[in-house]
Scaffold this motif. Structure first.
Motif, PDB file in Angstrom:
ATOM      1  N   MET A   1       0.846  -1.193   0.000  1.00 24.94           N
ATOM      2  CA  MET A   1       0.000   0.000   0.000  1.00 24.94           C
ATOM      3  C   MET A   1       0.877   1.237   0.000  1.00 24.94           C
ATOM      4  O   MET A   1       1.890   1.285   0.672  1.00 24.94           O
ATOM      5  CB  MET A   1      -0.885  -0.023   1.235  1.00 24.94           C
ATOM      6  N   SER A   2       0.512   2.242  -0.766  1.00 27.94           N
ATOM      7  CA  SER A   2       1.374   3.412  -0.835  1.00 27.94           C
ATOM      8  C   SER A   2       1.221   4.240   0.428  1.00 27.94           C
ATOM      9  O   SER A   2       0.143   4.369   0.978  1.00 27.94           O
ATOM     10  CB  SER A   2       1.051   4.239  -2.070  1.00 27.94           C
ATOM     11  N   LYS A   3       2.334   4.744   0.853  1.00 25.41           N
ATOM     12  CA  LYS A   3       2.341   5.545   2.062  1.00 25.41           C
ATOM     13  C   LYS A   3       1.835   6.951   1.781  1.00 25.41           C
ATOM     14  O   LYS A   3       1.885   7.444   0.666  1.00 25.41           O
ATOM     15  CB  LYS A   3       3.778   5.659   2.590  1.00 25.41           C
ATOM     16  N   GLN A   4       1.378   7.592   2.809  1.00 21.99           N
ATOM     17  CA  GLN A   4       1.024   9.000   2.720  1.00 21.99           C
ATOM     18  C   GLN A   4       2.298   9.779   2.396  1.00 21.99           C
ATOM     19  O   GLN A   4       3.337   9.545   2.999  1.00 21.99           O
ATOM     20  CB  GLN A   4       0.494   9.427   4.089  1.00 21.99           C
ATOM     21  N   VAL A   5       2.229  10.680   1.432  1.00 25.40           N
ATOM     22  CA  VAL A   5       3.430  11.442   1.131  1.00 25.40           C
ATOM     23  C   VAL A   5       3.369  12.786   1.846  1.00 25.40           C
ATOM     24  O   VAL A   5       2.310  13.268   2.201  1.00 25.40           O
ATOM     25  CB  VAL A   5       3.613  11.640  -0.393  1.00 25.40           C
ATOM     26  N   GLU A   6       4.552  13.357   2.046  1.00 27.07           N
ATOM     27  CA  GLU A   6       4.635  14.659   2.704  1.00 27.07           C
ATOM     28  C   GLU A   6       5.275  15.651   1.746  1.00 27.07           C
ATOM     29  O   GLU A   6       6.176  15.298   1.003  1.00 27.07           O
ATOM     30  CB  GLU A   6       5.563  14.569   3.926  1.00 27.07           C
ATOM     31  N   TRP A   7       4.835  16.891   1.842  1.00 25.23           N
ATOM     32  CA  TRP A   7       5.413  17.927   0.988  1.00 25.23           C
ATOM     33  C   TRP A   7       6.557  18.623   1.688  1.00 25.23           C
ATOM     34  O   TRP A   7       6.553  18.780   2.895  1.00 25.23           O
ATOM     35  CB  TRP A   7       4.336  18.955   0.609  1.00 25.23           C
ATOM     36  N   ARG A   8       7.533  18.993   0.882  1.00 25.31           N
ATOM     37  CA  ARG A   8       8.640  19.763   1.425  1.00 25.31           C
ATOM     38  C   ARG A   8       9.288  20.584   0.314  1.00 25.31           C
ATOM     39  O   ARG A   8       8.958  20.420  -0.855  1.00 25.31           O
ATOM     40  CB  ARG A   8       9.659  18.847   2.073  1.00 25.31           C
ATOM     41  N   LYS A   9      10.214  21.439   0.708  1.00 21.69           N
ATOM     42  CA  LYS A   9      10.898  22.241  -0.305  1.00 21.69           C
ATOM     43  C   LYS A   9      12.044  21.445  -0.909  1.00 21.69           C
ATOM     44  O   LYS A   9      12.569  20.531  -0.284  1.00 21.69           O
ATOM     45  CB  LYS A   9      11.461  23.511   0.334  1.00 21.69           C
ATOM     46  N   THR A  37      11.678   3.589  -3.272  1.00 20.51           N
ATOM     47  CA  THR A  37      11.767   2.187  -3.662  1.00 20.51           C
ATOM     48  C   THR A  37      11.550   2.119  -5.171  1.00 20.51           C
ATOM     49  O   THR A  37      10.975   3.045  -5.748  1.00 20.51           O
ATOM     50  CB  THR A  37      10.686   1.357  -2.950  1.00 20.51           C
ATOM     51  N   PRO A  38      11.990   1.032  -5.850  1.00 21.59           N
ATOM     52  CA  PRO A  38      11.781   0.955  -7.297  1.00 21.59           C
ATOM     53  C   PRO A  38      10.296   1.086  -7.634  1.00 21.59           C
ATOM     54  O   PRO A  38       9.451   0.509  -6.952  1.00 21.59           O
ATOM     55  CB  PRO A  38      12.300  -0.443  -7.650  1.00 21.59           C
ATOM     56  N   GLY A  39      10.007   1.872  -8.679  1.00 20.54           N
ATOM     57  CA  GLY A  39       8.615   2.100  -9.064  1.00 20.54           C
ATOM     58  C   GLY A  39       8.019   3.346  -8.439  1.00 20.54           C
ATOM     59  O   GLY A  39       6.891   3.713  -8.742  1.00 20.54           O
ATOM     60  N   SER A  40       8.787   4.004  -7.548  1.00 18.60           N
ATOM     61  CA  SER A  40       8.272   5.195  -6.860  1.00 18.60           C
ATOM     62  C   SER A  40       8.175   6.391  -7.786  1.00 18.60           C
ATOM     63  O   SER A  40       8.853   6.478  -8.810  1.00 18.60           O
ATOM     64  CB  SER A  40       9.206   5.623  -5.732  1.00 18.60           C
ATOM     65  N   HIS A  41       7.359   7.337  -7.368  1.00 18.02           N
ATOM     66  CA  HIS A  41       7.296   8.637  -8.026  1.00 18.02           C
ATOM     67  C   HIS A  41       7.414   9.702  -6.953  1.00 18.02           C
ATOM     68  O   HIS A  41       7.208   9.421  -5.767  1.00 18.02           O
ATOM     69  CB  HIS A  41       5.961   8.801  -8.753  1.00 18.02           C
ATOM     70  N   THR A  98       7.609  13.622  -0.706  1.00 16.66           N
ATOM     71  CA  THR A  98       8.384  12.412  -0.468  1.00 16.66           C
ATOM     72  C   THR A  98       7.865  11.340  -1.434  1.00 16.66           C
ATOM     73  O   THR A  98       6.770  11.479  -1.966  1.00 16.66           O
ATOM     74  CB  THR A  98       8.206  11.941   0.986  1.00 16.66           C
ATOM     75  N   PRO A  99       8.638  10.281  -1.682  1.00 16.19           N
ATOM     76  CA  PRO A  99       8.204   9.300  -2.678  1.00 16.19           C
ATOM     77  C   PRO A  99       6.936   8.541  -2.275  1.00 16.19           C
ATOM     78  O   PRO A  99       6.734   8.228  -1.108  1.00 16.19           O
ATOM     79  CB  PRO A  99       9.388   8.326  -2.751  1.00 16.19           C
ATOM     80  N   GLY A 100       6.120   8.294  -3.274  1.00  7.51           N
ATOM     81  CA  GLY A 100       4.974   7.388  -3.112  1.00  7.51           C
ATOM     82  C   GLY A 100       5.193   6.265  -4.111  1.00  7.51           C
ATOM     83  O   GLY A 100       6.053   6.367  -4.989  1.00  7.51           O
ATOM     84  N   ASN A 101       4.451   5.198  -3.984  1.00  8.36           N
ATOM     85  CA  ASN A 101       4.661   4.105  -4.938  1.00  8.36           C
ATOM     86  C   ASN A 101       3.342   3.427  -5.289  1.00  8.36           C
ATOM     87  O   ASN A 101       2.680   2.863  -4.431  1.00  8.36           O
ATOM     88  CB  ASN A 101       5.668   3.092  -4.373  1.00  8.36           C
ATOM     89  N   HIS A 102       2.956   3.522  -6.555  1.00  9.85           N
ATOM     90  CA  HIS A 102       1.781   2.799  -7.049  1.00  9.85           C
ATOM     91  C   HIS A 102       2.207   1.628  -7.920  1.00  9.85           C
ATOM     92  O   HIS A 102       1.389   1.011  -8.589  1.00  9.85           O
ATOM     93  CB  HIS A 102       0.904   3.698  -7.938  1.00  9.85           C
ATOM     94  N   PHE A 103       3.504   1.380  -7.984  1.00  5.31           N
ATOM     95  CA  PHE A 103       4.025   0.433  -8.971  1.00  5.31           C
ATOM     96  C   PHE A 103       5.166  -0.341  -8.318  1.00  5.31           C
ATOM     97  O   PHE A 103       6.284  -0.363  -8.804  1.00  5.31           O
ATOM     98  CB  PHE A 103       4.508   1.258 -10.178  1.00  5.31           C
ATOM     99  N   ASP A 104       4.836  -0.970  -7.200  1.00  5.31           N
ATOM    100  CA  ASP A 104       5.834  -1.671  -6.411  1.00  5.31           C
ATOM    101  C   ASP A 104       6.447  -2.853  -7.140  1.00  5.31           C
ATOM    102  O   ASP A 104       5.739  -3.608  -7.794  1.00  5.31           O
ATOM    103  CB  ASP A 104       5.159  -2.234  -5.155  1.00  5.31           C
ATOM    104  N   LEU A 105       7.725  -3.016  -6.974  1.00  5.23           N
ATOM    105  CA  LEU A 105       8.413  -4.189  -7.503  1.00  5.23           C
ATOM    106  C   LEU A 105       8.471  -5.239  -6.393  1.00  5.23           C
ATOM    107  O   LEU A 105       8.958  -4.967  -5.309  1.00  5.23           O
ATOM    108  CB  LEU A 105       9.835  -3.797  -7.914  1.00  5.23           C
ATOM    109  N   SER A 106       7.942  -6.433  -6.672  1.00  2.64           N
ATOM    110  CA  SER A 106       8.010  -7.508  -5.677  1.00  2.64           C
ATOM    111  C   SER A 106       9.232  -8.354  -5.969  1.00  2.64           C
ATOM    112  O   SER A 106       9.424  -8.789  -7.090  1.00  2.64           O
ATOM    113  CB  SER A 106       6.780  -8.407  -5.766  1.00  2.64           C
ATOM    114  N   LEU A 107      10.017  -8.600  -4.954  1.00  2.25           N
ATOM    115  CA  LEU A 107      11.209  -9.419  -5.166  1.00  2.25           C
ATOM    116  C   LEU A 107      10.876 -10.893  -5.005  1.00  2.25           C
ATOM    117  O   LEU A 107       9.796 -11.256  -4.552  1.00  2.25           O
ATOM    118  CB  LEU A 107      12.295  -8.993  -4.185  1.00  2.25           C
ATOM    119  N   GLY A 108      11.799 -11.728  -5.397  1.00  3.77           N
ATOM    120  CA  GLY A 108      11.666 -13.161  -5.117  1.00  3.77           C
ATOM    121  C   GLY A 108      10.879 -13.951  -6.153  1.00  3.77           C
ATOM    122  O   GLY A 108      10.573 -15.115  -5.924  1.00  3.77           O
TER     123      GLY A 108
END
Ligand code: FES
Ligand code: FES
Ligand SMILES: [Fe+2]
Lengths: 324, 360
Positions: A1-9, A37-41, A98-108
């Motif tokens: 699940m994507s985390k809440q992102v925070e804004w900053r300068k 993480t890979p896939g983040s924006h 801060t980074p969010g991710n809707h396109f997570d890479l699953s390892l393994g």
């Protein structure tokens, strides 16, 4: 699940052109660095004319040095975010998330097939590096218009070598989705990022292969269609309204600005909340969402207003402004 | 996000005994992360984020359908990778719909989860807990779930056994513990406290196990900490003069207390414990008795620790600015905390100190 992102300068540290129309931006965030993480924006605050808006850009590379790298393709006919980004010079002050991710890479997984089209290479590049680092089995298929558009190809080849395969339109090369998917080990996953046409072709081939739907992962930027982006008129008889959607705004934004009550969530063609009924059109509806199925798109009963557009004509729609 | 927290996330933590995880949903909170665990039909264990992507209802309130979890609110279905495979009333599935799947491994009769960066979850980093395998060493064990104290207080407790004299007087406690010298050694991931009490009268528990009336014994306590939170105490007694300190324990009895302590929240933990032994290993009654000696409706030795640990946490919360003071006997605990802090720094977290170290 994507985390809440925070804004900053943030401060733009440098820019570098990867191709004639793709530029790499290195941005240093203020405060503590949150590693992507890979896939983040990351989201970037942009200024479009008088209007403040937000764009999401995939993070390029592992960014372990405290700088976020994003690549932005200049799209003159687009909604203006890219032109704003291209106007920036090093030292510019930015507002970033801060980074969010809707396109997570699953390892393994036993194997991976990564498929990129054009600027869709940005998350795929990062994933390829991560998979190489993890010692995973994978291949990257990267489709581009021409040799001069191959952003990040050399950099990627350094890390992944022969596992990268290029497909250039100008050479008539095409990815054969069916046979590429057939080669993928059972339980292997396909990650796709590219224009909607590529994504739909990949989805159909995946479906034909009978593989589990959840092992096809994709991200769309919701801004590419099968037709060029152009202005079109929207008529809403129920409200006695007619508005023009300019090329640099979405239908949803235009309706909102005109005072039509709308609901929306993802604003990138995934959730379906912004969809409205189509009464008629004399053009072609360019469905750019991933919410409706192929059959639903063919029926043309509804469209996702946050991404979809009309080409070669106008459209009459209905809203939900009624008691029942 | 770097954050102040008392535990590293990039580590394997015990989440359950293997026998507790069946083909049904079990909720656990590990390092402030709510997880739902279940055993799949292939025997493997899955740990998912326990909050539905849709409206955050805990997935543990739903049910299993095959190896997939059906949310108990609107029926979204998630597979063992955490990906949504069904959404009601639509033909496609939103590609963003997923919940986190945590790396899981089963070893030493425990289910371990890795709450941190999955790319770093290497099963070879599971703590050595082979004493719990149920082969050479025998014991039953148990768990204090949601023990209301910072997990490090349990580590402090186990790294310094002088407390036995006061907390466990009448069973394993002995004045000799407080007067015997001890050695503390460490590597970058382990700390060891070694204490020998030679030529003493065995305390009641050990006298009974050894069953050599009238003999004096040499007693050892070798406590081995593996960062961030497992402790194994090699303990026992042997008849004095038979060479135990030099390595010959043949005239003695040997046990080991095992502790895998898993942070639940900043102020609570799950304490997986066992007491295993190499003597009379097929005496099932003894196994039961030993378990009862540890946990027995408030009267066992670990029940006594439980009371002390929770009371200590209450006092810490009431006196947030009061420092701990450290004594010589705390050397083992301080090494353990230092190794934990090193792990925290390595992953960019800030150690939060329960008011301690001020007196260093
Ligand atoms: S707002 Fe989600 S599809 Fe348009
Ligand atoms: S909250 Fe889980 S399906 Fe709605
Ligand atoms: Fe104790």
């Amino acid at each position: 699940m994507s985390k809440q992102v925070e804004w900053r300068k943030g401060v733009l540290r440098s820019v570098r052109d990867l191709t004639p129309d793709i530029r790499l931006f290195e941005i240093e965030p203020e405060g503590e660095f949150v590693a992507p993480t890979p896939g983040s924006h990351i989201n970037v605050g942009v200024q479009i004319g008088e209007r403040a808006d937000v764009r999401s850009y995939s993070v390029v590379g592992p960014c372990t040095d405290g700088l976020y790298r994003i690549a932005v393709k200049r799209l003159p006919e687009s909604r203006g975010g890219s032109l704003y980004m291209w106007s920036l010079v090093p030292g510019a002050q930015l507002s970033i998330s801060t980074p969010g991710n809707h396109f997570d890479l699953s390892l393994g997984r036993p194997e991976y097939l990564l498929l990129a089209g054009g600027i869709g290479i940005t998350p795929i590049y990062t994933m390829a590096l991560a998979l190489a680092h993890a010692g995973a089995k994978f291949r990257v298929l990267y489709a581009c218009r021409s040799r001069q558009d191959m952003a990040l190809a050399d950099a990627m080849r350094e890390h992944v070598g022969e596992r990268l395969q290029m497909f250039l339109d100008e050479e008539g090369a095409r990815v054969d989705h069916d046979s590429e998917i057939a080669r993928l080990a059972p339980g292997g996953e396909l990650y796709v990022c590219g224009p909607i046409g590529m994504l739909e072709a990949a989805k159909r081939a995946w479906q034909r292969s009978g593989r589990p739907v959840d092992q096809l992962r994709f991200e769309t930027f919701g801004n590419s269609g099968r037709f060029a982006t152009e202005a079109f008129k929207v008529k809403i008889p129920r409200l006695g309204m007619e508005v023009e959607v300019p090329p640099n705004k979405t239908m949803l934004e235009t309706l909102e600005t005109a005072g039509v009550a709308m609901i929306s969530d993802c604003r990138r063609g995934e959730c379906g909340l912004c969809a409205l009924y189509i009464i008629e059109t004399n053009g072609t509806v360019d469905h750019r969402d991933v919410f409706f199925s192929d059959e639903e798109k063919a029926e043309n009963r509804k469209l996702c207003t946050c991404v979809s557009r009309v080409a070669g004509g106008d459209i009459t729609i209905d809203t939900a402004d009624r008691a029942a | 996000m770097t954050e102040a927290r008392p535990f590293p996330l990039n580590a394997w933590y015990a989440a359950a005994w293997s026998h507790e995880i069946k083909h049904e949903l079990a909720a656990r909170t590990i390092c402030n992360k709510d997880m739902v665990l279940y055993r799949r039909s292939d025997g493997q264990v899955t740990a998912l984020e326990d909050a539905c992507w849709h409206r955050l209802l805990p997935l543990s309130m739903g049910h299993l359908k095959g190896d997939e979890v059906v949310c108990g609110y609107h029926g979204l279905v998630f597979n063992a990778a955490g990906r949504c495979t069904y959404m009601p009333a639509q033909k496609t599935i939103n590609p963003s719909a997923c919940v986190r799947a945590y790396p899981v491994a089963e070893r030493h009769r425990l289910v371990w989860v890795w709450p941190g960066d999955p790319a770093l979850a290497d099963p070879s980093k599971i703590p050595d807990f082979h004493w719990n395998d149920g082969t050479e060493w025998v014991g039953e064990g148990g768990t204090f779930y949601s023990l209301k104290c910072d997990y490090r207080l349990v580590i402090d407790n186990l790294m310094d056994l002088t407390h036995e004299t006061y907390v466990h007087a009448g069973s394993i406690g002995d004045e000799a513990i407080t007067s015997a010298p001890f050695d503390v050694t460490h590597t970058d991931r382990t700390a060891t406290v070694t204490r020998w009490m030679t030529n003493i009268e065995p305390p009641p528990f050990w006298a009974k196990q050894l069953d050599r009336p009238g003999e004096h014994v040499d007693r050892w306590q070798i406590i081995y900490f593996q960062a961030p939170s497992t402790v194994v105490g090699d303990v026992g007694v042997a008849v004095t003069g038979t060479g135990a300190p030099q390595g010959d324990r043949s005239q003695g009895v040997n046990g080991a207390f095992l502790a895998a302590i898993t942070p639940e929240t900043d102020r609570s933990c799950h304490y997986f414990w066992n007491f295993v032994r190499t003597f009379r290993t097929d005496d099932e009654q003894l196994t039961k008795d030993i378990n009862k000696a540890h946990v027995n409706e408030g009267k066992g030795v670990y029940d006594q620790d439980h009371v002390v640990l929770e009371a200590q946490q209450v006092a810490i919360d009431k006196n947030p600015r009061l420092p701990f003071y450290n004594l010589n006997i705390d050397a083992g605990a301080l090494w353990a905390r230092k190794l934990i802090d090193t792990m925290l720094e390595a992953e960019g977290g800030h150690p939060v100190h329960i008011p301690s170290e001020a007196a260093e």
